[in-house]
Design a protein around this motif. Structure first.
Motif, PDB file in Angstrom:
ATOM      1  N   ASP A 153       0.967  -1.330   0.101  1.00 36.48           N
ATOM      2  CA  ASP A 153       0.140   0.008  -0.001  1.00 36.48           C
ATOM      3  C   ASP A 153       0.650   1.090   0.041  1.00 36.48           C
ATOM      4  OD1 ASP A 153      -2.484   1.077  -0.305  1.00 36.48           O
ATOM      5  OD2 ASP A 153      -2.882   1.378   1.847  1.00 36.48           O
ATOM      6  N   PHE A 154       2.195   1.207  -0.832  1.00 40.89           N
ATOM      7  CA  PHE A 154       2.726   2.431  -0.973  1.00 40.89           C
ATOM      8  C   PHE A 154       1.920   3.257  -1.846  1.00 40.89           C
ATOM      9  CE2 PHE A 154       6.656  -0.134   0.555  1.00 40.89           C
ATOM     10  CZ  PHE A 154       7.241   0.680   1.422  1.00 40.89           C
ATOM     11  N   VAL A 155       2.032   4.586  -1.595  1.00 41.31           N
ATOM     12  CA  VAL A 155       1.989   5.394  -3.118  1.00 41.31           C
ATOM     13  C   VAL A 155       3.002   5.189  -3.959  1.00 41.31           C
ATOM     14  CG1 VAL A 155       1.779   7.781  -4.036  1.00 41.31           C
ATOM     15  CG2 VAL A 155       0.939   7.285  -1.694  1.00 41.31           C
ATOM     16  N   ILE A 156       2.584   5.027  -5.287  1.00 37.88           N
ATOM     17  CA  ILE A 156       3.657   4.418  -6.151  1.00 37.88           C
ATOM     18  C   ILE A 156       3.883   5.360  -7.041  1.00 37.88           C
ATOM     19  CG2 ILE A 156       4.303   2.787  -7.972  1.00 37.88           C
ATOM     20  CD1 ILE A 156       2.651   0.809  -6.446  1.00 37.88           C
ATOM     21  N   CYS A 157       5.003   6.169  -7.392  1.00 40.88           N
ATOM     22  CA  CYS A 157       5.428   7.161  -8.491  1.00 40.88           C
ATOM     23  C   CYS A 157       6.503   6.211  -9.445  1.00 40.88           C
ATOM     24  CB  CYS A 157       6.441   8.177  -7.800  1.00 40.88           C
ATOM     25  SG  CYS A 157       6.878   9.609  -9.033  1.00 40.88           S
ATOM     26  N   LEU A 158       5.816   6.527 -10.893  1.00 43.59           N
ATOM     27  CA  LEU A 158       6.655   5.804 -11.839  1.00 43.59           C
ATOM     28  C   LEU A 158       7.392   6.997 -12.582  1.00 43.59           C
ATOM     29  CD1 LEU A 158       3.567   3.491 -13.104  1.00 43.59           C
ATOM     30  CD2 LEU A 158       5.539   2.679 -11.605  1.00 43.59           C
ATOM     31  N   TYR A 159       8.306   6.524 -12.958  1.00 40.36           N
ATOM     32  CA  TYR A 159       9.437   7.200 -13.697  1.00 40.36           C
ATOM     33  C   TYR A 159       9.517   6.394 -15.149  1.00 40.36           C
ATOM     34  CZ  TYR A 159      11.230  10.542 -10.394  1.00 40.36           C
ATOM     35  OH  TYR A 159      11.326  11.510  -9.401  1.00 40.36           O
ATOM     36  N   ASN A 160       9.924   6.912 -16.023  1.00 37.44           N
ATOM     37  CA  ASN A 160      10.055   6.410 -17.694  1.00 37.44           C
ATOM     38  C   ASN A 160       8.715   5.661 -17.829  1.00 37.44           C
ATOM     39  OD1 ASN A 160      12.749   7.229 -18.056  1.00 37.44           O
ATOM     40  ND2 ASN A 160      13.268   6.187 -16.487  1.00 37.44           N
ATOM     41  N   PRO A 161       7.536   5.916 -17.719  1.00 33.23           N
ATOM     42  CA  PRO A 161       6.360   5.224 -17.881  1.00 33.23           C
ATOM     43  C   PRO A 161       6.213   4.462 -19.378  1.00 33.23           C
ATOM     44  CG  PRO A 161       5.579   7.361 -18.163  1.00 33.23           C
ATOM     45  CD  PRO A 161       7.185   7.550 -17.548  1.00 33.23           C
ATOM     46  N   SER A 162       6.893   5.270 -20.322  1.00 35.82           N
ATOM     47  CA  SER A 162       6.303   4.606 -21.730  1.00 35.82           C
ATOM     48  C   SER A 162       7.582   5.056 -22.465  1.00 35.82           C
ATOM     49  CB  SER A 162       5.092   5.318 -22.284  1.00 35.82           C
ATOM     50  OG  SER A 162       4.706   4.707 -23.275  1.00 35.82           O
ATOM     51  N   SER A 163       7.604   4.592 -23.620  1.00 34.07           N
ATOM     52  CA  SER A 163       8.617   5.079 -25.031  1.00 34.07           C
ATOM     53  C   SER A 163       7.961   4.441 -26.069  1.00 34.07           C
ATOM     54  CB  SER A 163       9.739   4.814 -24.647  1.00 34.07           C
ATOM     55  OG  SER A 163      10.147   3.484 -24.796  1.00 34.07           O
ATOM     56  N   LYS A 164       8.582   4.938 -27.221  1.00 33.73           N
ATOM     57  CA  LYS A 164       8.177   4.228 -28.644  1.00 33.73           C
ATOM     58  C   LYS A 164       8.299   2.613 -28.400  1.00 33.73           C
ATOM     59  CE  LYS A 164       8.609   7.895 -31.536  1.00 33.73           C
ATOM     60  NZ  LYS A 164       9.902   8.959 -31.067  1.00 33.73           N
ATOM     61  N   LYS A 165       9.228   2.322 -27.640  1.00 28.85           N
ATOM     62  CA  LYS A 165       9.529   0.708 -27.819  1.00 28.85           C
ATOM     63  C   LYS A 165       8.766  -0.046 -26.793  1.00 28.85           C
ATOM     64  CE  LYS A 165      14.144   0.497 -29.815  1.00 28.85           C
ATOM     65  NZ  LYS A 165      15.526   0.839 -29.242  1.00 28.85           N
ATOM     66  N   ARG A 166       8.349   0.935 -25.720  1.00 30.83           N
ATOM     67  CA  ARG A 166       7.720   0.326 -24.579  1.00 30.83           C
ATOM     68  C   ARG A 166       6.396   0.792 -24.363  1.00 30.83           C
ATOM     69  NH1 ARG A 166       9.565   2.224 -20.266  1.00 30.83           N
ATOM     70  NH2 ARG A 166      10.870   3.858 -20.955  1.00 30.83           N
ATOM     71  N   ALA A 167       5.629   0.897 -25.523  1.00 33.62           N
ATOM     72  CA  ALA A 167       4.180   1.427 -25.561  1.00 33.62           C
ATOM     73  C   ALA A 167       3.295   0.873 -24.545  1.00 33.62           C
ATOM     74  CB  ALA A 167       3.614   1.458 -27.176  1.00 33.62           C
ATOM     75  N   VAL A 219       4.077   9.686 -13.309  1.00 34.70           N
ATOM     76  CA  VAL A 219       2.546   9.162 -12.931  1.00 34.70           C
ATOM     77  C   VAL A 219       2.699   8.741 -11.608  1.00 34.70           C
ATOM     78  CG1 VAL A 219       1.414   7.036 -12.997  1.00 34.70           C
ATOM     79  CG2 VAL A 219       2.452   7.798 -15.289  1.00 34.70           C
ATOM     80  N   ILE A 220       1.756   9.245 -10.890  1.00 33.00           N
ATOM     81  CA  ILE A 220       1.591   8.980  -9.482  1.00 33.00           C
ATOM     82  C   ILE A 220       0.231   7.962  -9.212  1.00 33.00           C
ATOM     83  CG2 ILE A 220       1.139   9.956  -7.033  1.00 33.00           C
ATOM     84  CD1 ILE A 220       2.949  12.213  -7.969  1.00 33.00           C
ATOM     85  N   ILE A 221       0.450   6.950  -8.406  1.00 34.07           N
ATOM     86  CA  ILE A 221      -0.702   6.108  -8.041  1.00 34.07           C
ATOM     87  C   ILE A 221      -0.863   6.118  -6.588  1.00 34.07           C
ATOM     88  CG2 ILE A 221      -1.596   3.478  -8.111  1.00 34.07           C
ATOM     89  CD1 ILE A 221       0.413   3.298 -10.623  1.00 34.07           C
ATOM     90  N   GLY A 222      -1.988   6.565  -6.240  1.00 31.61           N
ATOM     91  CA  GLY A 222      -2.517   6.849  -4.879  1.00 31.61           C
ATOM     92  C   GLY A 222      -2.517   5.311  -4.008  1.00 31.61           C
ATOM     93  N   ASN A 223      -2.339   5.641  -2.792  1.00 31.15           N
ATOM     94  CA  ASN A 223      -2.340   4.287  -1.796  1.00 31.15           C
ATOM     95  C   ASN A 223      -4.156   4.296  -1.590  1.00 31.15           C
ATOM     96  OD1 ASN A 223      -3.201   5.990   0.286  1.00 31.15           O
ATOM     97  ND2 ASN A 223      -1.286   5.706   1.328  1.00 31.15           N
ATOM     98  N   SER A 224      -4.415   3.281  -0.834  1.00 37.27           N
ATOM     99  CA  SER A 224      -5.775   2.993  -0.743  1.00 37.27           C
ATOM    100  C   SER A 224      -6.524   4.156   0.100  1.00 37.27           C
ATOM    101  CB  SER A 224      -6.080   1.964   0.286  1.00 37.27           C
ATOM    102  OG  SER A 224      -5.154   2.067   1.509  1.00 37.27           O
ATOM    103  N   GLN A 225      -5.888   5.130   0.649  1.00 37.44           N
ATOM    104  CA  GLN A 225      -6.452   6.414   1.353  1.00 37.44           C
ATOM    105  C   GLN A 225      -6.508   7.611   0.429  1.00 37.44           C
ATOM    106  OE1 GLN A 225      -7.523   5.300   4.417  1.00 37.44           O
ATOM    107  NE2 GLN A 225      -6.929   3.714   3.868  1.00 37.44           N
TER     108      GLN A 225
END
Ligand code: SAH
Length: 242
Positions: A153-167, A219-225
């Motif tokens: 249940d961590f808040v999750i922050c994603l870096y490098n969420p996409s690129s042409k090769k990793r659509a 990208v930021i994905i919230g926790n359950s709260q």
């Protein structure tokens, strides 16, 4: 012999630290990815530049090291914080056999913090930062970290969420997280933080799964709260009497 490894913050000059600006002034020679040098163009007028394209990081650090060995004061610049998916680590490695070179790392505002501020206050509690780039990390490990962070249940922050090769990587990441988190979980994306066209958007985890994002997005994905208050993404800190 001195190399500054400088985090420039996410974009414009106003998000740089004073310490970063002062260090740049001290340097004769500035090394970095061409886009980042362009962002600080007016701060480095007349200084020598070492520019190498993306994915030539070791080469760029070696060139910076050689300039320092030749007696120049060198700055290696990274966007955000140089110690977060930046050049600070590799600079230390490349200079391992040269103990006379002093390396000073100057922190900067990383995309997670700058992006969180655009969206509201989503990182207020424990959070995990995960890069979806599998250039230097095997995908299986990324998958494992996504699942562990989601389960805990961590808040999750994603870096490098996409690129042409990793659509489809963001979609795959959301599918793992959806095994542990509700489809209605509050999320947000921020594009071009601190730069022209900065844009933040809120969505649910189910909507995030089908969203198209690019490599200039955090990208930021919230926790359950985590919830939305007047259009802003907020994770409660836990105070009982508000
Ligand atoms: N050292 C940088 C991160 C480099 S990894 C830092 O501390 O911020 C590159 C990733 O960071 C991008 O794919 C994106 O997810 C995020 N990022 C960096 N700068 C950004 C910006 N100005 N706007 C949105 N995302 C950014």
């Amino acid at each position: 012999m001195k190399i500054y490894v400088i985090g420039l913050g996410p974009g414009g000059e106003e998000q740089m630290t004073l310490r970063a600006v002062r260090a740049l002034e001290q340097c004769d020679c500035i090394a970095g990815y061409p886009l980042y040098l362009q962002l600080i163009d007016n701060l480095i007028v007349g200084k020598e530049r070492i520019e190498t394209p993306m994915k030539r990081e070791v080469e760029r650090c070696a060139a910076a090291r050689d300039a320092a060995l030749a007696g120049k004061t060198v700055a290696m610049v990274s966007s955000g914080d140089a110690g977060v998916y930046g050049m600070a680590g590799v600079m230390h490695e490349v200079c391992e056999a040269y103990p006379d070179i002093e390396i000073e790392v100057i922190p900067g505002v990383t995309a997670a913090c700058a992006g969180a501020a655009v969206l509201g206050a989503p990182l207020i509690h424990d959070f995990a930062v995960i890069s979806l780039s599998d250039l230097l990390t095997p995908w299986e490990k990324i998958e494992k970290r996504l699942c562990a962070a989601a389960e805990a249940d961590f808040v999750i922050c994603l870096y490098n969420p996409s690129s042409k090769k990793r659509a489809d990587y963001l979609q795959r990441a959301c599918d793992y997280i959806l095994q542990y988190r509700a489809a209605e979980t509050c999320c947000g994306t921020v594009h071009s933080i601190g730069r022209e066209g900065e844009h933040g958007e809120l969505c649910t985890l189910a909507e995030l799964r089908d969203k198209k994002v690019d490599m200039f997005t955090t990208v930021i994905i919230g926790n359950s709260q985590t919830r939305v208050i007047h259009g802003k993404l907020v994770t409660p800190r836990g105070y009982k009497d508000v």
